[in-house]
Write an enzyme that holds these catalytic residues in place. Structure first.
Site, PDB file in Angstrom:
ATOM      1  N   ASP A   1      43.850  39.981  33.244  1.00 51.01           N
ATOM      2  CA  ASP A   1      44.497  40.313  34.509  1.00 51.01           C
ATOM      3  C   ASP A   1      44.371  41.792  34.829  1.00 51.01           C
ATOM      4  O   ASP A   1      44.025  42.613  33.962  1.00 51.01           O
ATOM      5  CB  ASP A   1      45.990  39.957  34.448  1.00 51.01           C
ATOM      6  CG  ASP A   1      46.233  38.461  34.337  1.00 51.01           C
ATOM      7  OD1 ASP A   1      45.369  37.690  34.793  1.00 51.01           O
ATOM      8  OD2 ASP A   1      47.281  38.082  33.794  1.00 51.01           O
TER       9      ASP A   1
ATOM     10  N   TYR B   1      45.187  38.947  20.586  1.00 52.91           N
ATOM     11  CA  TYR B   1      45.800  39.915  21.493  1.00 52.91           C
ATOM     12  C   TYR B   1      46.840  40.751  20.747  1.00 52.91           C
ATOM     13  O   TYR B   1      47.469  40.276  19.788  1.00 52.91           O
ATOM     14  CB  TYR B   1      46.518  39.212  22.647  1.00 52.91           C
ATOM     15  CG  TYR B   1      45.613  38.669  23.722  1.00 52.91           C
ATOM     16  CD1 TYR B   1      45.253  39.456  24.816  1.00 52.91           C
ATOM     17  CD2 TYR B   1      45.124  37.364  23.661  1.00 52.91           C
ATOM     18  CE1 TYR B   1      44.439  38.953  25.826  1.00 52.91           C
ATOM     19  CE2 TYR B   1      44.299  36.860  24.666  1.00 52.91           C
ATOM     20  CZ  TYR B   1      43.970  37.662  25.739  1.00 52.91           C
ATOM     21  OH  TYR B   1      43.160  37.174  26.729  1.00 52.91           O
TER      22      TYR B   1
END
Length: 250
Positions: A56, A114
């Site tokens: 994003d 992540y």
């Protein structure tokens, strides 16, 4: 011939990964469009790239994997230097190499890793790389315990932006560990086979709500069981980094 490489980028400089076209023209500067422009210039041919996933706006990456096709020979070191010189120090590629013609950076990935960083005091130097929560007294231990509820296979439909495309929302998480870095920051380490749109930010936001005492431990399971009705926090993008993507042969 197909080639692949790793890249890292400063997410705050781009409108996410995916190229966005509007009437045949680029609408926003994205990581994908910037890489394609740089590679096309370096190789003097139109290049399209495929990444392991779509990050994003504001989300950073250190280990994004990318592949592209090019008809002809190339000098990997020369191309790396050229691309890194064209991307204004906002993107860096490395480890460019030829690969199997059927290798796919997106669909062949078996594990994505992540990291998400939280600061519990005001910061200036690192505020673009973590969630600055002010001076909140977060219960780090409770957040770490609650994070374990995400492990295993679950339907994460309530921890993402709905897709409404009929595709599966099942994901399997193999690690969700909270590391205390010092007395004013901590980092989540999150590994899974796949992640949905804004899933990590939704999960971290829920743990943040538990850590600040807004909701009790057990909230994650209540959400999975659709027994939760309260408002929830979404973690901001700048604390999130795509650290690595693993493959069976890469």
């Amino acid at each position: 011939m197909r080639y692949r490489f790793r890249c890292e980028y400063l997410g705050s400089a781009f409108y996410g990964w995916q190229e966005q076209n509007c009437g045949g023209k680029l609408r926003f500067v994205t990581v994908q469009s910037t890489l394609e422009e740089a590679l096309s210039t370096a190789l003097r041919a139109p290049i399209r790239v495929v990444g392991s996933g779509r990050t994003d706006t504001g989300v950073h990456a250190r280990g994004q994997c990318v592949h592209f096709d090019f008809d002809g020979e190339l000098d990997p070191q020369k191309v790396v230097r050229s691309v890194n010189g064209l991307t204004k120090r906002l993107i860096r590629i490395r480890d460019l190499e030829p690969c199997a013609s059927d290798f796919n950076a997106r669909y062949d990935a078996v594990l994505r890793y992540y990291q998400y960083t939280i600061f519990t005091r005001p910061v200036a130097l690192m505020r673009d790389f973590g969630w600055e929560c002010g001076s909140l007294n977060l219960d780090i231990e409770a957040m770490g315990r609650e994070a374990q509820s995400f492990l295993g296979e679950h339907d994460f439909i309530d921890f993402c932006i709905p897709r409404n495309d009929g595709k599966s929302t099942l994901c399997t998480l193999s690690e969700f560990r909270l590391e205390r870095l010092n007395d004013w920051s901590c980092m989540f380490h999150i590994k899974g086979n796949r992640f949905l749109h804004r899933q990590v930010r939704a999960m971290v936001g829920t743990l943040f709500d538990v850590g600040r005492g807004r909701y009790p431990e057990g909230t994650v399971n209540q959400i999975f069981e659709k027994n939760f009705k309260g408002e929830r926090t979404w973690a901001p993008p700048q604390g999130l980094v795509l650290e690595n993507v693993e493959y069976r042969d890469y």
